[in-house]
Design an enzyme around this catalytic site. Sequence first.
Site, PDB file in Angstrom:
ATOM      1  N   CYS A  32      14.881 -18.796 -13.014  1.00 29.86           N
ATOM      2  CA  CYS A  32      15.130 -17.782 -11.992  1.00 29.86           C
ATOM      3  C   CYS A  32      14.560 -16.443 -12.444  1.00 29.86           C
ATOM      4  CB  CYS A  32      16.623 -17.645 -11.694  1.00 29.86           C
ATOM      5  SG  CYS A  32      17.578 -16.989 -13.081  1.00 29.86           S
ATOM      6  N   ASP A 453     -19.286   5.403   2.630  1.00 29.21           N
ATOM      7  CA  ASP A 453     -20.583   5.965   2.265  1.00 29.21           C
ATOM      8  C   ASP A 453     -21.599   5.380   3.240  1.00 29.21           C
ATOM      9  OD1 ASP A 453     -22.510   7.319   0.578  1.00 29.21           O
ATOM     10  OD2 ASP A 453     -23.094   5.311  -0.071  1.00 29.21           O
TER      11      ASP A 453
END
Length: 763
Positions: A32, A453
């Site tokens: 767990c 760009d």
Amino acid sequence: MSEQSERSAQTGQNARGEQSARVTYAVTGMTCATCALRIERGLKNVTGVNHASVNLATEKATIEYAPGTIEEGRFERLIRDLGYGAVLEAGRGTDSGPVVDSSDREKELRGREIRKLRVSFIVSAVLSFPLLVAMFAGLFRIEALMFLHSPIVQLALATPVQFVIGSRFYKHAFKSIRSGSPSMDVLVALGTGAAYLYSIYNGFFRDLPAGQSPALYFEASAIIITLVLLGKLLEAAAKGKTSEAIKRLIGLQPKTARVLNNGEEIDIPISELEVGQIVLVRPGERIPVDGEILDGSSAVDESVITGESIPVEKSRADRVIGATINTYGAFTFRAIKVGRDTMLAQIIRIVEQAQGSKAPIQRLADRVSGIFVPVVLAVAAVTFLVWLLAAGDMTMGLISAVAVLVIACPCAMGLATPTAIMVGTGKGAENGVLIRSGESLELAHKLDAVVFDKTGTITLGEPALVDVVALNGWSRSEILRFAGAAERNSEHPLGVAIAEAARSELGKIEEPRSFQAAPGKGIRAQIEEHTVRVGTRSYLAESDITLDSIEDRIEQLEAEGKTVILLSVDEQVRGLLAVADKVKESSRTAIQTLKAMGLEVYMITGDNRRTAEAIGREVGVDQVMAEVLPESKARAVEQIRKQGKTVAMVGDGINDAPALVTSDIGMAMGTGTDIAMESADITLMNGDLMSVVSAIQLSQRTMRKIRQNLFWAFFYNTIGIPIAAFGMLNPIIAGAAMAFSSVSVVSNSLSLKRFRVKQGVST
């Protein structure tokens, strides 16, 4: 560290610039989130460790430490002392060897664990089934089966389940309590142990009125253990599917390469292939490593790397990528990158790093898991006491407390985030989107703005000379002679385009006597006895060169989306050179899709405003930042961030590096160069702007899955614990619900495998 550890460790610098080495261990035995947290805390407490992360879904521990500060075997011993197995992972390829899967020992341990779970479950189910039959026989008074209600029969059936098959829970529970971090195993051991011991008390020591059968709960303890084992078995099988992307990538590399040695063809193992060797590839074969074609031509299917399904034509001097498929032609190539340096190896490292990382949203689950088990133990104790003292019903108190303990196991919380991250990053890699970390994957869904760009991103980045305007009596050839000579040594794409056009038309261009570049503006060169300037109008204006008479012609060319370069010779303008860069086919579609998703789209470029706005109109960008010098791009991105927006910068990963770093998420376009892949948060392998859409939509879909997983994990416990405490939940049903909660979380994450991108929406 051991010799093997040193070989497997990757050495570099951490975020603070300190020397740091990294090792990864496969960890077995975790049940767990508390287990992962306990190991993680233990590793972080080791002197010399800079960072440690333990991932429950991948079952791996990644440790960054200062080289030379850790004694040999320290990490392995610590993990094993905490009650878990630890196997050092082999590197994904050595300096000269191939990409390899995890060590054989690790795979053997994982396979052995699954086989052990399968056998344990089958034996447990066989022993528990008669107890389940006994329960129904008692409910429906089936006399022929009432012998199964005998305490001796039930004790004989339940004891092996409780203490032989269930011994794993007791061992892990003891070790977790000893380390001060009780885990899920404590809840299972206490819950089933209480039911088992209470059944012994009722069956053998409690005085009952004549004719009254004892209340036995052996079936609860045995069936709970059986269901938990079934859940663990299904969970282990499901978790194996989350890492299929890595397995597929590793399986892409051929095992052998056909090399030419003194004209003779020899098949050698890929591990023996060295840089510089000549490799022959025939039609239909996978290319073994990265290289450069020497002879021959073909079309190469690069979909495994870029996600692009259309084969790419290749000929002499073109680069080829390892693991891609040669379609129809045969060719030879020189090996340039082998082993861990190939692009495939880099992709695998990035995907592994992302799958092992933690997203910020997981911190909530980690904090809750850290205190969850002690809180549940307290709730179970209060439940028992309230039933005993307020209602006077010890039996109901015990059964309710057992149900609380069993239903509250925090497995689902620990798996909610990492399983979705694993599947999401793997799915991205399959589509040419490399996501470096869980943090990047999470942040992408929060984006408000995307800055592109222009050159090489929105456009192809391959400008060509399209117009030459001769002025003051000069000819086209004279303009090309001087401009071509001035740009001969230029590395700027526009300068290269001019030089190539001059070389193509004139055959030969002369070498300038001197050359001086002004980044983002132009160049000054000495050609014969003449001073030549080639650049923007502002660059020429700095030298007091008058442009008034040609402004209209410049504006006309710029309005057509062309970049105008001016040529002056001895301070007199002699010509205009118009260069155009073709817009990518996907640019407009991708930008419109991003706008439909509610994102603001910017374009940033060093071009003049008129040209930039013409390109912006063509692709649908309304917010254009023009005439921005390379060093100013980062400041422009920062200005957008200061408006409170989460910003992604999309560039080529090299020239735009400062802006990529300044943004919240840097996305590097193109072919995945070393620099781009190592520096960008997200690398888009195929250069298609729709990959930006893919990355954002994949982030949105993954985060949706994580939220669903966390909601159901928390909701399940929030609702289940009170119901169990009020005596409304049978412990067996609680065990079944707990066992299948983890499976449901992993299955929900696996549904991400169906992800595909559509314009405007993801499905």
